[in-house]
Design an enzyme around this catalytic site. Structure first.
Site, short mmCIF file in Angstrom:
data_model
loop_
_atom_site.label_atom_id
_atom_site.label_comp_id
_atom_site.label_asym_id
_atom_site.label_seq_id
_atom_site.Cartn_x
_atom_site.Cartn_y
_atom_site.Cartn_z
N GLY A 125 -29.19 21.40 36.00
CA GLY A 125 -28.80 22.72 36.51
C GLY A 125 -28.53 22.55 37.98
O GLY A 125 -27.90 21.57 38.38
N GLU A 126 -29.05 23.44 38.78
CA GLU A 126 -28.89 23.31 40.23
C GLU A 126 -30.29 23.09 40.80
O GLU A 126 -31.13 23.99 40.75
CB GLU A 126 -28.23 24.58 40.78
CG GLU A 126 -27.64 24.42 42.15
CD GLU A 126 -26.70 23.21 42.27
OE1 GLU A 126 -25.80 23.05 41.43
OE2 GLU A 126 -26.90 22.41 43.21
N SER A 127 -30.51 21.89 41.33
CA SER A 127 -31.88 21.56 41.73
C SER A 127 -32.41 22.44 42.85
O SER A 127 -33.61 22.71 42.92
CB SER A 127 -31.96 20.08 42.14
OG SER A 127 -31.09 19.82 43.21
N CYS A 140 -30.99 14.96 35.29
CA CYS A 140 -30.04 15.39 36.33
C CYS A 140 -30.75 16.17 37.44
O CYS A 140 -31.46 15.57 38.23
CB CYS A 140 -28.88 16.14 35.70
SG CYS A 140 -27.42 16.07 36.74
N ARG A 153 -28.03 13.16 45.88
CA ARG A 153 -27.42 14.21 45.05
C ARG A 153 -25.90 14.04 45.00
O ARG A 153 -25.29 13.55 45.95
CB ARG A 153 -27.73 15.60 45.63
CG ARG A 153 -29.17 16.02 45.44
CD ARG A 153 -29.39 17.42 46.00
NE ARG A 153 -28.60 18.42 45.28
CZ ARG A 153 -28.30 19.61 45.77
NH1 ARG A 153 -28.68 19.97 46.97
NH2 ARG A 153 -27.59 20.46 45.04
N ILE A 176 -22.76 14.93 34.99
CA ILE A 176 -22.16 16.14 35.56
C ILE A 176 -22.73 16.35 36.97
O ILE A 176 -23.90 16.65 37.13
CB ILE A 176 -22.47 17.38 34.70
CG1 ILE A 176 -22.02 17.16 33.25
CG2 ILE A 176 -21.80 18.63 35.29
CD1 ILE A 176 -22.50 18.24 32.28
N ARG A 177 -21.89 16.13 37.97
CA ARG A 177 -22.34 16.22 39.37
C ARG A 177 -23.69 15.52 39.51
O ARG A 177 -24.64 16.08 40.07
CB ARG A 177 -22.42 17.68 39.83
CG ARG A 177 -21.08 18.41 39.73
CD ARG A 177 -21.13 19.80 40.29
NE ARG A 177 -21.41 19.74 41.72
CZ ARG A 177 -22.28 20.54 42.35
NH1 ARG A 177 -22.98 21.42 41.69
NH2 ARG A 177 -22.45 20.44 43.64
N HIS A 181 -27.06 13.68 31.01
CA HIS A 181 -27.51 14.81 30.17
C HIS A 181 -27.63 14.40 28.70
O HIS A 181 -26.70 14.61 27.93
CB HIS A 181 -26.49 15.95 30.27
CG HIS A 181 -26.54 16.69 31.56
ND1 HIS A 181 -27.16 17.90 31.70
CD2 HIS A 181 -26.04 16.37 32.78
CE1 HIS A 181 -27.05 18.31 32.96
NE2 HIS A 181 -26.37 17.40 33.63
N GLU A 237 -29.13 15.85 26.42
CA GLU A 237 -29.19 17.03 25.55
C GLU A 237 -27.79 17.50 25.13
O GLU A 237 -27.65 18.36 24.29
CB GLU A 237 -29.97 18.17 26.23
CG GLU A 237 -29.22 18.95 27.31
CD GLU A 237 -29.06 18.20 28.64
OE1 GLU A 237 -29.43 17.01 28.71
OE2 GLU A 237 -28.54 18.82 29.59
N1 GLN Z 1 -25.69 18.50 41.35
C1 GLN Z 1 -26.83 19.18 40.81
C2 GLN Z 1 -27.95 19.27 41.81
O1 GLN Z 1 -27.90 18.66 42.82
C3 GLN Z 1 -27.32 18.53 39.55
C4 GLN Z 1 -26.29 18.65 38.48
C5 GLN Z 1 -26.82 18.73 37.10
O2 GLN Z 1 -28.02 18.92 36.86
N2 GLN Z 1 -25.93 18.68 36.15
O3 GLN Z 1 -28.90 19.95 41.59
#
Ligand code: GLN
Length: 202
Positions: A55-57, A87, A118, A147-148, A183, A185
Site C-alpha cells: 500500500g502506501e507505507s 512491499c 523506497r 509495484i513501486r 506482491h 498476493e
Molecule cells: N511505494 C510504496 C511505499 O513506499 C510501496 C508500494 C507498494 O506497497 N506497492 O510505501
C-alpha cells in the site's frame, strides 16, 4: 484441533488479496485456520502470525501509530511472533530507510536489520513482473509482481537474503520475520504464503 489464526493488518492497501491468498495457502497445506482483518490491538494476542500488506507505507505507518498497533506489533514481533511484510510492509519492517524516509521521520517498525530504498526502480519501471529463483519457495521460479517497489540496499545481523533481482535484494528473512519487495498476493502462486504459514504453525 489447533486452529492457526493469521491477522492481516487492514488499515490501507492490498488487504483482501492477502486474506484470500492466505486462506488458499491454508487449504493447500491442509491447515485448519482463520484469517482476520486486523485494525486495532484488541485480540492480537490470539494471533499466530501477522501480515503487513503493500500500500502506501507512509499512510500505513501513521495509521499503525494512531490505531495503537505500532507498539503492539513491535512488542509481539520482538517476542517471536511471525510477521510477513510485503512491499510497503517490507519498508515498515526495516530498521533503516533511505535519506528521504529518515528525513521526513516516516514511522518504521524497525524490526529487521536492513536498509530499504523506497520506489527504488524509478518512474520508468514503476510496475513490472518477473520470474525469480527463490529456492526457499521451491524449485520452480516464482512470479513476482513489483509495484513501486522498494529494494533492500544492505542487511546486517542475522538477516538473510532470500532473493535478488538485477543484483538487488528483494526478499529477506530474519528469524521470525519475512520481508518481500513484491506482491505474492496478486498471483495464483501461494508458495510465499505457504512458506509463511509454516513459520506460524504451532
Ligand atoms: N511505494 C510504496 C511505499 O513506499 C510501496 C508500494 C507498494 O506497497 N506497492 O510505501
Amino acid at each position: 484441533m489447533v486452529r492457526v489464526k493469521i491477522g492481516v493488518i487492514g488499515l490501507q492497501g492490498a488487504v483482501e488479496e492477502h486474506i484470500g491468498a492466505t486462506q488458499q495457502a491454508m487449504r493447500k497445506l491442509g491447515i485448519q485456520g482463520e484469517v482476520r482483518w486486523v485494525n486495532r490491538p484488541k485480540g492480537i494476542e490470539e494471533l499466530d502470525g501477522i501480515i503487513i500488506p503493500g500500500g502506501e507505507s507512509t499512510t500505513i505507518g501513521k495509521l499503525l501509530v494512531t490505531s495503537g498497533l505500532f507498539e503492539e506489533i513491535r512488542t509481539r514481533a520482538t517476542d517471536g511472533l511471525p510477521i510477513l511484510g510485503t512491499c510497503a510492509g517490507m519498508i515498515l519492517l526495516a530498521k533503516e530507510g533511505d535519506e528521504r524516509t529518515m528525513r521526513v521521520g516516516q514511522p518504521l517498525l524497525g524490526l529487521m536489520d536492513m536498509k530499504i530504498i523506497r520506489n527504488a526502480f524509478g518512474r520508468q519501471r514503476e510496475s513490472f513482473e518477473v520470474d525469480l529463483e527463490i529456492p526457499g519457495f521451491g524449485e520452480a521460479p516464482f512470479h513476482c509482481v513489483f509495484i513501486r517497489a522498494p529494494i533492500v540496499e544492505r542487511i546486517w545481523g542475522d538477516a538473510e537474503v532470500m532473493a535478488k533481482y538485477a543484483g538487488k535484494i528483494v526478499a529477506v528473512k530474519q528469524r521470525n520475520m519475512l520481508a518481500l519487495a513484491f506482491h505474492p498476493e496478486l498471483t495464483q502462486d501461494t508458495r510465499a504464503h505457504e512458506y509463511f504459514l509454516r513459520m506460524c504453525k504451532r
